[in-house]
Design an enzyme around this catalytic site. Structure first.
Site, PDB file in Angstrom:
ATOM      1  N   CYS A   1       3.373  -2.886   3.986  1.00 50.12           N
ATOM      2  CA  CYS A   1       2.522  -1.765   4.352  1.00 50.12           C
ATOM      3  C   CYS A   1       3.292  -0.972   5.413  1.00 50.12           C
ATOM      4  O   CYS A   1       4.486  -1.201   5.595  1.00 50.12           O
ATOM      5  CB  CYS A   1       1.135  -2.209   4.813  1.00 50.12           C
ATOM      6  SG  CYS A   1       1.091  -3.229   6.302  1.00 50.12           S
ATOM      7  N   GLY A   2       2.634  -0.053   6.088  1.00 49.01           N
ATOM      8  CA  GLY A   2       3.370   0.780   7.043  1.00 49.01           C
ATOM      9  C   GLY A   2       4.015  -0.043   8.138  1.00 49.01           C
ATOM     10  O   GLY A   2       5.200   0.113   8.452  1.00 49.01           O
ATOM     11  N   THR A   3       3.236  -0.916   8.752  1.00 45.82           N
ATOM     12  CA  THR A   3       3.752  -1.762   9.834  1.00 45.82           C
ATOM     13  C   THR A   3       4.020  -3.194   9.392  1.00 45.82           C
ATOM     14  O   THR A   3       4.716  -3.929  10.102  1.00 45.82           O
ATOM     15  CB  THR A   3       2.711  -1.848  10.966  1.00 45.82           C
ATOM     16  OG1 THR A   3       1.504  -2.403  10.409  1.00 45.82           O
ATOM     17  CG2 THR A   3       2.420  -0.485  11.564  1.00 45.82           C
ATOM     18  N   GLY A   4       3.445  -3.608   8.312  1.00 45.96           N
ATOM     19  CA  GLY A   4       3.453  -5.019   7.905  1.00 45.96           C
ATOM     20  C   GLY A   4       2.329  -5.801   8.568  1.00 45.96           C
ATOM     21  O   GLY A   4       1.995  -6.912   8.132  1.00 45.96           O
ATOM     22  N   ILE A   5       1.740  -5.230   9.593  1.00 47.46           N
ATOM     23  CA  ILE A   5       0.734  -5.957  10.373  1.00 47.46           C
ATOM     24  C   ILE A   5      -0.551  -6.155   9.566  1.00 47.46           C
ATOM     25  O   ILE A   5      -1.088  -7.265   9.474  1.00 47.46           O
ATOM     26  CB  ILE A   5       0.442  -5.222  11.702  1.00 47.46           C
ATOM     27  CG1 ILE A   5       1.693  -5.198  12.589  1.00 47.46           C
ATOM     28  CG2 ILE A   5      -0.707  -5.914  12.439  1.00 47.46           C
ATOM     29  CD1 ILE A   5       1.581  -4.288  13.813  1.00 47.46           C
ATOM     30  N   GLY A   6      -1.041  -5.073   8.980  1.00 45.39           N
ATOM     31  CA  GLY A   6      -2.285  -5.179   8.223  1.00 45.39           C
ATOM     32  C   GLY A   6      -2.157  -6.152   7.058  1.00 45.39           C
ATOM     33  O   GLY A   6      -3.048  -6.990   6.832  1.00 45.39           O
ATOM     34  N   MET A   7      -1.063  -6.050   6.340  1.00 50.32           N
ATOM     35  CA  MET A   7      -0.840  -6.958   5.206  1.00 50.32           C
ATOM     36  C   MET A   7      -0.815  -8.407   5.681  1.00 50.32           C
ATOM     37  O   MET A   7      -1.397  -9.285   5.031  1.00 50.32           O
ATOM     38  CB  MET A   7       0.484  -6.622   4.513  1.00 50.32           C
ATOM     39  CG  MET A   7       0.401  -5.481   3.535  1.00 50.32           C
ATOM     40  SD  MET A   7      -0.555  -5.928   2.063  1.00 50.32           S
ATOM     41  CE  MET A   7      -0.039  -4.632   0.932  1.00 50.32           C
TER      42      MET A   7
ATOM     43  N   HIS B   1      10.477 -23.637   9.561  1.00 47.68           N
ATOM     44  CA  HIS B   1       9.493 -24.281  10.436  1.00 47.68           C
ATOM     45  C   HIS B   1       8.062 -24.144   9.933  1.00 47.68           C
ATOM     46  O   HIS B   1       7.244 -25.029  10.171  1.00 47.68           O
ATOM     47  CB  HIS B   1       9.561 -23.674  11.845  1.00 47.68           C
ATOM     48  CG  HIS B   1      10.809 -24.061  12.585  1.00 47.68           C
ATOM     49  ND1 HIS B   1      10.915 -23.952  13.951  1.00 47.68           N
ATOM     50  CD2 HIS B   1      12.001 -24.545  12.154  1.00 47.68           C
ATOM     51  CE1 HIS B   1      12.121 -24.363  14.335  1.00 47.68           C
ATOM     52  NE2 HIS B   1      12.804 -24.715  13.257  1.00 47.68           N
TER      53      HIS B   1
ATOM     54  N   ASP C   1       0.879  -1.169   0.000  1.00 47.82           N
ATOM     55  CA  ASP C   1       0.000   0.000   0.000  1.00 47.82           C
ATOM     56  C   ASP C   1       0.923   1.227   0.000  1.00 47.82           C
ATOM     57  O   ASP C   1       2.144   1.106  -0.197  1.00 47.82           O
ATOM     58  CB  ASP C   1      -0.983  -0.032   1.188  1.00 47.82           C
ATOM     59  CG  ASP C   1      -0.303   0.235   2.526  1.00 47.82           C
ATOM     60  OD1 ASP C   1       0.948   0.269   2.576  1.00 47.82           O
ATOM     61  OD2 ASP C   1      -1.014   0.400   3.542  1.00 47.82           O
ATOM     62  N   HIS C   2       0.341   2.403   0.270  1.00 47.80           N
ATOM     63  CA  HIS C   2       1.148   3.627   0.277  1.00 47.80           C
ATOM     64  C   HIS C   2       2.185   3.613   1.399  1.00 47.80           C
ATOM     65  O   HIS C   2       3.285   4.138   1.242  1.00 47.80           O
ATOM     66  CB  HIS C   2       0.234   4.848   0.422  1.00 47.80           C
ATOM     67  CG  HIS C   2      -0.669   4.780   1.622  1.00 47.80           C
ATOM     68  ND1 HIS C   2      -1.729   3.879   1.693  1.00 47.80           N
ATOM     69  CD2 HIS C   2      -0.679   5.454   2.793  1.00 47.80           C
ATOM     70  CE1 HIS C   2      -2.335   4.024   2.851  1.00 47.80           C
ATOM     71  NE2 HIS C   2      -1.711   4.970   3.541  1.00 47.80           N
TER      72      HIS C   2
ATOM     73  N   ARG D   1       8.872 -33.059  11.209  1.00 48.40           N
ATOM     74  CA  ARG D   1       7.838 -32.793  12.214  1.00 48.40           C
ATOM     75  C   ARG D   1       7.055 -31.516  11.911  1.00 48.40           C
ATOM     76  O   ARG D   1       5.894 -31.378  12.339  1.00 48.40           O
ATOM     77  CB  ARG D   1       8.472 -32.690  13.606  1.00 48.40           C
ATOM     78  CG  ARG D   1       9.379 -31.479  13.808  1.00 48.40           C
ATOM     79  CD  ARG D   1      10.147 -31.546  15.116  1.00 48.40           C
ATOM     80  NE  ARG D   1      10.917 -30.348  15.408  1.00 48.40           N
ATOM     81  CZ  ARG D   1      12.095 -30.062  14.864  1.00 48.40           C
ATOM     82  NH1 ARG D   1      12.645 -30.877  13.977  1.00 48.40           N
ATOM     83  NH2 ARG D   1      12.747 -28.951  15.184  1.00 48.40           N
ATOM     84  N   HIS D   2       7.661 -30.599  11.151  1.00 48.10           N
ATOM     85  CA  HIS D   2       6.979 -29.343  10.843  1.00 48.10           C
ATOM     86  C   HIS D   2       5.826 -29.551   9.866  1.00 48.10           C
ATOM     87  O   HIS D   2       4.880 -28.771   9.844  1.00 48.10           O
ATOM     88  CB  HIS D   2       7.974 -28.314  10.317  1.00 48.10           C
ATOM     89  CG  HIS D   2       9.092 -28.036  11.275  1.00 48.10           C
ATOM     90  ND1 HIS D   2       8.880 -27.436  12.495  1.00 48.10           N
ATOM     91  CD2 HIS D   2      10.410 -28.336  11.216  1.00 48.10           C
ATOM     92  CE1 HIS D   2      10.033 -27.356  13.142  1.00 48.10           C
ATOM     93  NE2 HIS D   2      10.980 -27.898  12.397  1.00 48.10           N
TER      94      HIS D   2
HETATM   95  C1  RB5 Z   1      -1.789   2.976   6.373  1.00 51.32           C
HETATM   96  O1  RB5 Z   1      -1.850   4.233   6.968  1.00 51.32           O
HETATM   97  C2  RB5 Z   1      -1.384   1.937   7.417  1.00 51.32           C
HETATM   98  O2  RB5 Z   1      -2.428   1.727   8.291  1.00 51.32           O
HETATM   99  C3  RB5 Z   1      -0.980   0.651   6.719  1.00 51.32           C
HETATM  100  O3  RB5 Z   1       0.073   0.889   5.853  1.00 51.32           O
HETATM  101  C4  RB5 Z   1      -0.514  -0.472   7.611  1.00 51.32           C
HETATM  102  O4  RB5 Z   1       0.448  -0.045   8.507  1.00 51.32           O
HETATM  103  C5  RB5 Z   1      -1.572  -1.252   8.266  1.00 51.32           C
HETATM  104  O5  RB5 Z   1      -1.329  -2.230   8.978  1.00 51.32           O
END
Ligand code: RB5
Length: 146
Positions: free
Chosen positions: A64-70, A97, A7-8, A131-132
């Site tokens: 993405c910004g944090t990688g978490i959302g992706m 693993h 994303d951006h 095992r994995h």
């Molecule tokens: C976008 O502002 C931000 O929320 C996205 O890039 C990402 O960090 C979400 O997890």
């Protein structure tokens, strides 16, 4: 063949990763986003994860910004095993693993040199099996109970 998407929030780091993949001689496809304008990461995560699970690509790299959302969005796709990594060891272990088929990176969390090292470890490490296999075989069992 590798699919890359962002994303951006991951757009700038993605340019560094694309250059790195070119330097490594990897075949890849960038499925967007193609501008730094605001967009919604689940749209790209879903497209990339579905294409990896379908076998169009061997692996995926999502930013993405944090990688978490992706990573959350990609792991909603049945068969996706997306690992969010902030260090090289995690990238190696998610392959050994967990047979991770997608890597998520946070463009606002880590710098380009670390990100390239993480990508290298992710791409250069094989699944250990054994095992994995039994353990990752339980992922679809979980999905079937949803
Ligand atoms: C976008 O502002 C931000 O929320 C996205 O890039 C990402 O960090 C979400 O997890």
């Amino acid at each position: 063949m590798i699919v890359v998407a962002s994303d951006h929030g991951g757009f700038a780091l993605k340019q560094e990763i694309l250059d790195h993949l070119r330097e490594r001689g990897e075949e890849f496809e960038d499925i967007g986003t193609y501008t730094p304008d605001s967009c919604d990461y689940p749209d790209y995560a879903e497209r990339a994860a579905r294409a990896v699970v379908a076998g169009t690509y061997e692996k995926g790299i999502l930013l993405c910004g944090t990688g978490i959302g992706m990573s959350i969005a990609a792991n909603k796709v049945r068969g996706a095993r997306c690992a969010l990594c902030f260090d090289g060891l995690s990238a190696e272990l998610c392959r050994q693993h967990n047979d991770a088929n997608l890597l998520a990176l946070g463009g606002r969390m880590i710098g380009p040199e670390l990100a390239k090292r993480i990508v290298d470890r992710f791409l250069d490490t094989e699944f250990l099996g054994g095992r994995h296999n039994r353990r990752i075989g339980k992922f679809p069992e979980i999905e079937s109970r949803n």
